[in-house]
Each structure stands twice: as C-alpha cells, then as structure tokens.
Design an enzyme around this catalytic site. Structure first.
Site, PDB file in Angstrom:
ATOM      1  N   GLU A  85       0.630  -1.075   0.001  1.00 20.21           N
ATOM      2  CA  GLU A  85       0.167   0.049  -0.076  1.00 20.21           C
ATOM      3  C   GLU A  85       0.848   1.461  -0.040  1.00 20.21           C
ATOM      4  O   GLU A  85       1.717   1.269   0.839  1.00 20.21           O
ATOM      5  CB  GLU A  85      -0.981  -0.070   1.304  1.00 20.21           C
ATOM      6  CG  GLU A  85      -1.679   1.328   1.386  1.00 20.21           C
ATOM      7  CD  GLU A  85      -2.827   1.609   0.483  1.00 20.21           C
ATOM      8  OE1 GLU A  85      -2.747   2.773  -0.194  1.00 20.21           O
ATOM      9  OE2 GLU A  85      -3.402   0.674   0.268  1.00 20.21           O
ATOM     10  N   THR A 110      -5.385   1.880  -5.047  1.00 18.93           N
ATOM     11  CA  THR A 110      -5.204   0.556  -4.902  1.00 18.93           C
ATOM     12  C   THR A 110      -5.694  -0.383  -5.966  1.00 18.93           C
ATOM     13  O   THR A 110      -5.363  -1.082  -6.571  1.00 18.93           O
ATOM     14  CB  THR A 110      -5.714  -0.007  -3.353  1.00 18.93           C
ATOM     15  OG1 THR A 110      -4.868   0.574  -2.562  1.00 18.93           O
ATOM     16  CG2 THR A 110      -5.224  -1.602  -3.454  1.00 18.93           C
ATOM     17  N   HIS A 134      -1.621   2.883   5.261  1.00 17.23           N
ATOM     18  CA  HIS A 134      -2.461   3.989   4.958  1.00 17.23           C
ATOM     19  C   HIS A 134      -3.075   4.585   6.352  1.00 17.23           C
ATOM     20  O   HIS A 134      -3.182   3.930   7.361  1.00 17.23           O
ATOM     21  CB  HIS A 134      -3.642   2.835   4.683  1.00 17.23           C
ATOM     22  CG  HIS A 134      -4.837   3.425   3.809  1.00 17.23           C
ATOM     23  ND1 HIS A 134      -5.688   4.280   4.448  1.00 17.23           N
ATOM     24  CD2 HIS A 134      -5.253   3.286   2.421  1.00 17.23           C
ATOM     25  CE1 HIS A 134      -6.542   4.952   3.433  1.00 17.23           C
ATOM     26  NE2 HIS A 134      -6.330   4.256   2.193  1.00 17.23           N
ATOM     27  N   ASP A 190       1.301  -0.614  -4.919  1.00 16.40           N
ATOM     28  CA  ASP A 190       0.304  -0.471  -5.866  1.00 16.40           C
ATOM     29  C   ASP A 190       0.206   0.980  -6.199  1.00 16.40           C
ATOM     30  O   ASP A 190      -0.180   1.185  -7.348  1.00 16.40           O
ATOM     31  CB  ASP A 190      -1.051  -0.680  -4.986  1.00 16.40           C
ATOM     32  CG  ASP A 190      -1.076   0.124  -3.553  1.00 16.40           C
ATOM     33  OD1 ASP A 190      -0.281   0.890  -3.401  1.00 16.40           O
ATOM     34  OD2 ASP A 190      -2.332   0.200  -3.152  1.00 16.40           O
ATOM     35  N   HIS A 191       0.634   1.901  -5.669  1.00 19.81           N
ATOM     36  CA  HIS A 191       0.794   3.408  -6.159  1.00 19.81           C
ATOM     37  C   HIS A 191       1.585   3.967  -5.332  1.00 19.81           C
ATOM     38  O   HIS A 191       2.038   3.670  -4.059  1.00 19.81           O
ATOM     39  CB  HIS A 191      -0.779   3.863  -6.192  1.00 19.81           C
ATOM     40  CG  HIS A 191      -1.608   3.930  -4.910  1.00 19.81           C
ATOM     41  ND1 HIS A 191      -1.244   4.860  -4.016  1.00 19.81           N
ATOM     42  CD2 HIS A 191      -2.172   3.130  -4.489  1.00 19.81           C
ATOM     43  CE1 HIS A 191      -2.091   4.726  -3.148  1.00 19.81           C
ATOM     44  NE2 HIS A 191      -2.804   3.576  -3.299  1.00 19.81           N
TER      45      HIS A 191
END
Length: 692
Positions: free
Chosen positions: A330, A370, A488, A541-542
C-alpha cells in the site's frame, strides 16, 4: 390540514422546478448545443424533463420529511428529554475520549465532523430542553437553517450543471464524480477560471432572499406540530411517492430520442451523477480523441513480435514451476527507499533485499488508487477512463495472471488483511477464479492488532505463512497475491515493533512498520521447505500522493519493484522505462512459461520490449515514451510535455524528479501512439476481447 403541512415542500418544489426549467431553456440556446429542435420536440423534452424533476425532488426532500417527522414537544418531557440528552453526551465523550474508536481509526477529518455534528445537536437539544419558553424561536432558527441548506443546494446544483454543460456539452457523468475525488485540484481550477467572489456573492444573496421568502410563508406551520396520526399519514404518503419515484426515474433515463442533446437536456443531473458514481465508467469514444480503430490496433500491436491481440508466448528454455508470492504494498512511493535517495532509513529491510534482487529502477504505477494497481498487476492492461475494471460491473472472466498460473496447475489466492468486499475486490477476484483469504478467515486469537482497514501486516504475514504451508503440503505449486494495508491512514500499528510509536499516526511510521512486517514474513518464510523454490515479487500499488504542478506529475507515479528468489534470480538493476503492467509478463518470462497471452504489458527482458509507461487519473490518460509525456483528456484535449531530469546527487538510474515542460509543437506520432493504446484497450474491454 394536509395541504397546510406540506407547504414547505410545495414552495421548495416550485423553486426547484423553476430553476430546472431555466437551466433547460439556457441549454436549448447554448452555443455548444448544435442540434435543432422542432416545436413538438421542445414540448416533449420539457415534459419529460418536468417528470424527471418532480420525481427527483420527491426523493431529495426525504431528509426534510424526516426533519418534520421528528419534530415533537413530547421528547423534551421528563424523563425522556434527560435520557436523550445523556445518550448524546455519552456518544460525544466516546468519540472524543475513547482511544481507537471507529471514528479515530478511520482517520482524516471524520472524527472532527462527527464531534461537530453531535456537539451542535447537544447544544440545540439542551437549549430546547432547559429553555422551553424559547423553544419556538430555537426551532424556527433550525428550520431557517434547514431551508437555507436546501435552497443553497438547489441553486448550487443549477450553477454546477450549467458550468459542466458549458465545458462538456452533457449533464453530469463520471468526470463530475472525479471532481469530487480531486477536490483540491478542482477548487484550485475554479479559483483560477471564474470570477469566484462575484459568483459566490450572487449565489449567497439569491439563497438568503429565497430562503427568507419561503420561511416567512411557512414558519407558522411550526406553531402547531402534527400529532402521531397525522405524522403517519404524511409518512405513508411520502413513502408511496418515493416508491413511485424510484421506479419512474430509471424508466425515464432509458428514453432515448436519437438526438444526444435532447436526451441530455431532458435528463436530470442528479440521477445521472448517481448512475456515473455506481457504474464507474467514462465512455472513451464520446470524450477522447480518436483515430480509426483499425489504425489504432495496428499501431498498438506493432510493439509485439506477433502483431495480434491473442499471442503465443513461447519460451526457449524448460518451464520452472516455482511458487510465486506477489506482495503489493500500500502506497509505497519510490522515494521512501534509501535506494532512491531517502535518508530517514524507514525501509531498512527492503533496501537490503534490493541488493539481492532484480530491481526495476524506472517503473511507474498506472494510477493513484489501490484498485488501479491491482488491475495493472492482475490484468496487465493500461488504465482506462473512469474507474478501474475491478470496480465495474463487467469485471469477471477476464484474462488474468491467475489464469496463467491456473493453466500451469497452481493454486491461486488473493490475501488481504481487511474485508475484501471493500473496493469490490472480493467480487473481482472470486469472479476471476481466485481463492480469497481475508479478515473473515482470522480467528480472534490470530489478531494482535487491527484498525478500520484490517488486521496489521504482521498478523497477515503469519496468516500468509500458514496458508502457504498448507498449500505446499498439497504438492501443487502456489501463486499468492498479498495486498498489505498498514501503510494507510490512520497509520496505526502495534507499539514496540519499531522506533516510531503506533500512536503517532505518521506516514513514516506506516512505511517503517510495513517494512518490519515484511522482514518478519521473510524470516518466517526462510524456515519453510518451500522457501528456496519460491519467487517473491514486491511492488507498490501506487504512490503515497499524486498531487503536483501538472495533471500527471511523473515523480508521483514512480514506484519500487523487486523480484527476489534465492539462487534463482541474479541481482541486477533494470533501468529502462517500464510500466506496472509489464511486471507479471516479465515474471512469466523468468519462469520460462509458454502460454497464450492477452496481456498488453511486455516482458521487459525480451529484445522486442519498447520502453514506455502509462500513468493516469480517472480522466487524464498519460503516455510516456521517448522523453515525452502525452496526455489525452475530455473533451478531446491533447497536451504534451518534454521530460527533463532534474539535477541530483543520485546515480543516474535513481534520479527521481522530472521537470515537465509544456510543448507548443507536439510530436504527432507520440500522440497517435497514446491514442492507439487507450482507444484499443477501451475497445477491447467493451467488446470483451480481453476476457479469457
């Protein structure tokens, strides 16, 4: 009595219908409306539009109906008033004082918003409870505020619909949803594009004037409140009208005349916004620049040795059926790692693993959510306008990385520490043949820490080892895709694991704790029999943020990726430009898999590979190649930037920041390449050619 009690609804309804009629008339004469209308067609558009507006207003006034339903003097009598006030105060104290309550866990401003709302409720309820002589005045003030909010929303929606139509020639679509998601950017654009102070001043003056008019005409209704029987009659009538509206609105939306402008003018923006929000798509062929479909496909497929969509990938070495563990982390920006210049030492394990891995140093995520990263790693396709395929209705039976592994006899699973129904992940992965291990599979004693997003990454690491041990005993190779959650917001995790307290709620802590959990996972994995027969793929994921000076700031899309397998993958750094969609085709190449492919990513270690990357938001679609970033956007807008690396003390392969300079003279070949990629992908998705 009945008509008297619904006067506020009648006044607001007439005002809403008047605003909607004015907007439609403006749309008829707007320069962007290039269609012509006959007299009877105008009448038809206005009539269907009126029906749309009436049914939408009935649904929109449901909150006002609930407001009236709960108006009562009896709730302030002893002991009910004191009980209600006590419950409100206890709830406020729970939100404010109890650590790790659900509102604090969510992070952001949700706790402050909840406290503000409940706090205001306590103040007004207390005033009306302890000052009964002032109850009418207080109730009138609250009623005025309620009317003010309704009038403001009606006017603001009308103004918003005008500006949206002025730019795009349609009512709300997924771009409007996108505007809600990118609030900061949109507010900045409005501030720069329109005379904000005069516009908002006019809106405020009209809102207050209309509110005062309706208030004066209807405030007497609060002097005599309806009794229980009257409330039930009003409630029953309203429920019937709402049921009729819910049936009528979808039917009216299906009425098509063949004239696009007529369909848009007679529609109502609010249900169109809801439809866009739930369907998550933006029609490429309506809003983006195009070339002929045949030419687009020819251009796009020219990058492959077999210039067809369904290609035979043939390895020149025997297959190696090693287990594969794909860990998508994440929000792990490349610049969190020391290898990319970070000096905070928040990824000590990943940095040490990078020295032993095949490391992709010039890799870019396709998006900033995500689900977009999961799409790139699972479907290996460029991003398309609107929401990720994962969140769309047509998200099943796609050609996926899991399909390739299954065709080779692998067990295939998706592992996630939260509830996988979030972001439609369960629907997508189950619909594409993956087994799912998520929070539902945890026993209470297996959870040492959890927040709103799921169990901590270290708990998921232990569960992953447990799952992989069971898979290894079956005698079949396994492919597991693990999506982490701890990095996150609110960035909470167990104390005592790292030198940043879990209560600090810092991004650096979230990154370092995830790194700690990965070290724990690998330490446990090394003790298992299957470890040396496993390939580990670790990728973000990013990035952690996507905001920048341009629509698509390159440095906000660069992510780290490692492929590690002890004794199998030779450590090296691959520094050519590549996309997130290229990672899994490259892994298949390392395993010498022969298979039929519909992937649009490439094996970057093959000679035919052409360096390029795809980066996108929900509506801006970017194509990076040959030192240029080409962006195509609604409505058929094209921009192109030259990319120049900023000066840095880092080694050339790790230089991170690009300066994007807008070009006046664009390279048309690169524009055609960008259009070809996105147009072809959109077309193949629509025609289900990317299904298995």
């Amino acid at each position: 009595m009945f008509l008297k009690k619904i006067k506020p609804f009648l006044y607001l309804g007439v005002f809403y219908l008047a605003i909607s009629l004015i907007i439609r008339i403006i749309f008829f004469f707007h320069p962007i409306t290039t269609a012509s209308f006959g007299f009877f067609e105008v009448l038809k558009v206005l009539f269907i539009g009126l029906l749309n507006d009436i049914f939408v207003f009935i649904l929109a006034s449901s909150l006002l109906a609930l407001y009236f339903l709960f108006l009562s003097n009896s709730k302030y009598k002893k002991p009910y008033g004191y009980i209600i006030l006590s419950v409100l105060i206890l709830f406020f104290l729970y939100v404010w004082l109890i650590p790790n309550n659900i509102f604090k866990q969510y992070g952001g401003s949700i706790m402050e918003i909840t406290m503000a709302f409940v706090g205001m409720k306590i103040v007004f309820f207390g005033l009306m409870l302890f000052l009964p002589a002032q109850r009418i005045k207080i109730r009138n003030a609250l009623y005025f505020i309620t009317l003010l909010l309704y009038v403001l929303l009606i006017i603001f929606n009308g103004v918003s619909e005008y500006f949206f139509y002025n730019e795009f020639g349609v009512r709300y679509n997924f771009i409007a949803v996108d505007y809600l998601i990118y609030t900061n950017e949109v507010i900045g654009n409005i501030m720069e594009s329109y005379p904000v102070i005069p516009l908002f001043s006019a809106i405020l003056i009209v809102t207050i004037s209309i509110t005062l008019l309706i208030y004066k005409k209807t405030k007497e209704e609060l002097l005599e409140l309806p009794d229980f029987k009257q409330k039930m009659v009003l409630l029953g009538t309203f429920m019937v009208l709402c049921a009729m509206s819910l049936l009528a609105i979808p039917s009216l939306m299906q009425i098509k005349s063949g004239n696009v402008f007529a369909d848009e003018i007679e529609a109502n923006g609010i249900p169109k916004f809801y439809w866009a929000f739930t369907h998550n798509e933006l029609d490429y062929f309506q809003f983006y620049p195009q070339i002929s479909q045949k030419q687009a496909e020819k251009n796009f497929l020219s990058q492959y040795s077999q210039q067809v969509l369904l290609r035979n990938i043939t390895a020149d070495q025997p297959e190696t059926k090693k287990n594969v563990v794909l860990i998508s982390i994440e929000s792990l920006s490349a610049d969190f790692m020391e290898h990319y210049g970070n000096t905070e030492k928040i990824t000590p394990f990943l940095d040490s693993l990078a020295e032993k891995s095949l490391m992709f140093t010039n890799l870019y995520a396709t998006g900033n959510r995500t689900v977009r990263g999961l799409e790139a790693l699972t479907l290996c396709i460029p991003p398309t306008a609107g929401e990720s395929v994962i969140k769309r209705n047509d998200n099943k039976n796609k050609f996926t990385t899991g399909n390739v592994f299954k065709s080779k006899g692998y067990d295939v699973r998706f592992l996630y520490g939260g509830y996988s129904y979030f972001d439609n992940m369960q629907d997508f992965f189950e619909g594409n043949g993956y087994g799912i291990v998520d929070r539902n599979n945890f026993k209470p004693e297996e959870i040492t820490f959890a927040n709103v997003w799921g169990v901590s990454d270290e708990d998921m690491a232990r569960k992953a080892i447990q799952v992989m041990n069971a898979e290894a005993k079956s005698g079949k190779p396994f492919f597991n895709h693990w999506m982490t959650v701890s990095n996150h917001r609110p960035f909470t995790y167990p104390d005592g694991r790292i030198d940043i307290p879990g209560t600090s709620k810092s991004r650096e802590g979230g990154v370092k704790y995830t790194d700690y959990s990965l070290r724990l996972f690998f330490n446990m994995a090394k003790k298992q029999n299957w470890y040396k027969n496993t390939v580990f793929v670790i990728i973000a994921d990013h990035c952690a943020s996507s905001a920048g000076n341009t629509e698509l700031p390159m440095d906000k899309y660069r992510i780290p990726a490692l492929v590690f397998s002890e004794g199998f993958i030779q450590p090296q750094k691959f520094d050519k430009l590549m996309s997130q969609i290229d990672v899994m085709p490259t892994v298949f190449g390392l395993l010498n898999f022969s298979y039929q492919s519909r992937f649009l990513g490439q094996d970057v270690l093959k000679q035919e590979f052409q360096p390029k990357a795809y980066i996108a938001t929900y509506q801006d679609l970017g194509f990076v190649k040959d030192g240029h970033l080409t962006i195509i956007s609604p409505i058929k807008k094209i921009k192109q930037y030259s990319l120049e690396l900023e000066k840095s003390n880092l080694a050339p392969e790790f230089k991170l920041y690009y300066t994007e300079k807008l070009l006046k003279n664009i390279d048309q070949k690169l524009v055609n390449d960008a259009i070809s990629a996105y147009q072809s992908t959109s077309y193949w998705l629509q025609t289900k050619q990317l299904n298995r």
